[in-house]
Design an enzyme around this catalytic site. Sequence first.
Site, PDB file in Angstrom:
ATOM      1  N   ARG A   1     -12.393   0.179   8.027  1.00  0.00           N
ATOM      2  CA  ARG A   1     -13.736   0.568   8.826  1.00  0.00           C
ATOM      3  C   ARG A   1     -14.145  -0.539   9.458  1.00  0.00           C
ATOM      4  NH1 ARG A   1     -15.304   5.517   9.128  1.00  0.00           N
ATOM      5  NH2 ARG A   1     -14.639   7.144   7.652  1.00  0.00           N
ATOM      6  N   ARG A   2     -14.435  -1.459   8.437  1.00  0.00           N
ATOM      7  CA  ARG A   2     -15.189  -3.052   8.920  1.00  0.00           C
ATOM      8  C   ARG A   2     -14.246  -3.645   9.866  1.00  0.00           C
ATOM      9  NH1 ARG A   2     -17.014  -4.388   2.711  1.00  0.00           N
ATOM     10  NH2 ARG A   2     -18.825  -2.912   2.737  1.00  0.00           N
TER      11      ARG A   2
ATOM     12  N   ARG B   1      -5.448   7.972   7.248  1.00  0.00           N
ATOM     13  CA  ARG B   1      -4.596   9.392   6.939  1.00  0.00           C
ATOM     14  C   ARG B   1      -3.638   8.774   5.759  1.00  0.00           C
ATOM     15  NH1 ARG B   1      -5.915  13.558   6.820  1.00  0.00           N
ATOM     16  NH2 ARG B   1      -3.856  13.937   6.346  1.00  0.00           N
ATOM     17  N   ALA B   2      -3.325   7.666   5.315  1.00  0.00           N
ATOM     18  CA  ALA B   2      -2.561   7.245   4.230  1.00  0.00           C
ATOM     19  C   ALA B   2      -3.278   7.776   2.960  1.00  0.00           C
ATOM     20  CB  ALA B   2      -2.387   6.069   4.336  1.00  0.00           C
TER      21      ALA B   2
ATOM     22  N   ASN C   1      -3.964  11.386   2.623  1.00  0.00           N
ATOM     23  CA  ASN C   1      -2.857  12.132   2.096  1.00  0.00           C
ATOM     24  C   ASN C   1      -2.382  11.993   0.690  1.00  0.00           C
ATOM     25  OD1 ASN C   1      -2.446  13.237   4.618  1.00  0.00           O
ATOM     26  ND2 ASN C   1      -0.689  11.732   5.230  1.00  0.00           N
TER      27      ASN C   1
ATOM     28  N   TYR D   1      -2.750  14.910  -2.581  1.00  0.00           N
ATOM     29  CA  TYR D   1      -1.845  15.239  -3.502  1.00  0.00           C
ATOM     30  C   TYR D   1      -2.203  14.748  -4.936  1.00  0.00           C
ATOM     31  CZ  TYR D   1       2.021  16.589  -0.373  1.00  0.00           C
ATOM     32  OH  TYR D   1       2.799  17.343   0.736  1.00  0.00           O
TER      33      TYR D   1
ATOM     34  N   TYR E   1       4.052   4.201  -0.043  1.00  0.00           N
ATOM     35  CA  TYR E   1       3.781   5.161   0.992  1.00  0.00           C
ATOM     36  C   TYR E   1       2.540   4.766   1.764  1.00  0.00           C
ATOM     37  CZ  TYR E   1       1.878   9.334   3.395  1.00  0.00           C
ATOM     38  OH  TYR E   1       1.245  10.275   4.201  1.00  0.00           O
TER      39      TYR E   1
ATOM     40  N   TYR F   1       2.619   3.233   5.749  1.00  0.00           N
ATOM     41  CA  TYR F   1       2.013   4.449   6.623  1.00  0.00           C
ATOM     42  C   TYR F   1       1.212   3.491   7.394  1.00  0.00           C
ATOM     43  CZ  TYR F   1       0.158   8.643   8.564  1.00  0.00           C
ATOM     44  OH  TYR F   1      -0.077   9.708   9.374  1.00  0.00           O
TER      45      TYR F   1
ATOM     46  N   ARG G   1       6.217   5.589   6.494  1.00  0.00           N
ATOM     47  CA  ARG G   1       5.849   6.164   5.313  1.00  0.00           C
ATOM     48  C   ARG G   1       6.875   7.331   4.975  1.00  0.00           C
ATOM     49  NH1 ARG G   1       5.043   9.623   9.712  1.00  0.00           N
ATOM     50  NH2 ARG G   1       5.127  11.942   9.506  1.00  0.00           N
TER      51      ARG G   1
END
Length: 153
Positions: A30-31, A51-52, A55, A59, A93, A97, A104
Amino acid sequence: MLEHMVCLAAVSVLAVLEQAYFSLQVIHARRKFSVAPPCTSGPAEFQRVFRAQANCSEYFPIFLTVLWMAGLFFNQGLSSLCGLLYLYGRYLYFHGYSASSQGRLAPLYFSAKVLWVLIGFSCLGILSSLSRLYLGLDAPQLVSSLLALEEEL
């Protein structure tokens, strides 16, 4: 009793630390890419990191549940080893990713296979306990007796 579950507990704490690491990577992204919360869109590099992490978080409850069920009802050592393999797969992963969406896939398939092994261990252990408790049938002893009979033939 608690000392018998120390391996499962250690893998669980390691899993929590891994999730914290993934969250810190999102903060860093983000930074780096100037994506202020609550926005979840930005450059492709940021979106892959985001997203990594998401995700892996999705799980996480499934992993913890089957880790403990497999450890309690099947075998703590094997379940803990599978847990470590799963965490390693999720680490690969996340970084795969983050680098590219294609990166990924191999770790995703690996960690999914390990998760299915844990689900299988959980099912076998729970079914064995239920059959012993409600049917008076000790499935592991029955299997070893059958295997011993085969060796004699």
